[in-house]
Design a protein around this motif. Structure first.
Motif, short mmCIF file in Angstrom:
data_model
loop_
_atom_site.label_atom_id
_atom_site.label_comp_id
_atom_site.label_asym_id
_atom_site.label_seq_id
_atom_site.Cartn_x
_atom_site.Cartn_y
_atom_site.Cartn_z
N LYS A 234 0.82 -1.21 0.00
CA LYS A 234 0.00 0.00 0.00
C LYS A 234 0.85 1.27 0.00
N ALA A 235 2.08 1.17 -0.47
CA ALA A 235 3.00 2.32 -0.42
C ALA A 235 2.42 3.54 -1.12
N THR A 236 1.88 3.37 -2.29
CA THR A 236 1.32 4.49 -3.05
C THR A 236 0.12 5.10 -2.32
N THR A 237 -0.71 4.24 -1.76
CA THR A 237 -1.88 4.71 -1.01
C THR A 237 -1.46 5.46 0.24
N ASP A 238 -0.48 4.93 0.97
CA ASP A 238 0.00 5.60 2.18
C ASP A 238 0.55 6.99 1.85
N GLU A 239 1.32 7.07 0.79
CA GLU A 239 1.87 8.36 0.37
C GLU A 239 0.75 9.32 -0.04
N SER A 240 -0.20 8.84 -0.81
CA SER A 240 -1.33 9.68 -1.24
C SER A 240 -2.13 10.19 -0.06
N ASN A 241 -2.31 9.33 0.94
CA ASN A 241 -3.06 9.75 2.13
C ASN A 241 -2.35 10.88 2.87
N LEU A 242 -1.02 10.81 2.95
CA LEU A 242 -0.29 11.90 3.60
C LEU A 242 -0.42 13.19 2.79
N PHE A 243 -0.36 13.09 1.47
CA PHE A 243 -0.55 14.28 0.64
C PHE A 243 -1.96 14.85 0.81
N ALA A 244 -2.96 14.00 0.95
CA ALA A 244 -4.34 14.47 1.17
C ALA A 244 -4.45 15.22 2.49
N LYS A 245 -3.78 14.72 3.51
CA LYS A 245 -3.78 15.40 4.81
C LYS A 245 -3.09 16.77 4.70
#
Length: 127
Positions: free
Chosen positions: A56-67
């Protein structure tokens, strides 16, 4: 010169130029403007530079960018306490990813350091 030959020649020239020019330099993360933009962009750069691990590396990174986007939006609305909360959420999420039994982030240090500076900047706006 036939079209295929011309395209092939251009490809050879471009490849040679690429080899001669060396590797491309990293593009600096610049997305935000306004108050505390330097600090918020530094958080974005830290997220971009971090090494995310697992399926889930891409998802984890995207979630931090969303925050981070949410924190920036709160700054724009002059809801500074809410923006600090969003930045604190980035810190806690990055820390949890790095400290998981099977780490999902190589290190939270860069993200947390940048987020801390952003919190200082945003916090000062509310005073």
């Amino acid at each position: 010169m036939k079209s295929r030959t011309r395209v092939a020649s251009v490809v050879v020239v471009l490849a040679a130029m690429g080899a001669w020019a060396g590797p491309a330099s990293a593009v600096e993360f610049v997305k935000y403007s306004g108050e505390c933009a330097t600090e918020l962009n530094a958080v974005g750069q830290a997220i971009e530079d971090a090494t995310f691990l697992g399926n889930k590396a891409t998802t984890d990174e995207s979630n931090l960018f969303a925050k981070l986007d949410a924190a920036n939006a709160k700054v724009g609305l002059e809801k500074y306490d809410d923006a600090v909360d969003k930045l604190m959420n980035i810190v806690s999420t990055a820390t949890a990813l790095a400290n998981a039994a099977k780490p999902k982030l190589d290190s939270a240090y860069g993200i947390n350091t940048a987020a801390g500076a952003a919190m200082d900047c945003v916090g000062a706006l509310g005073n």
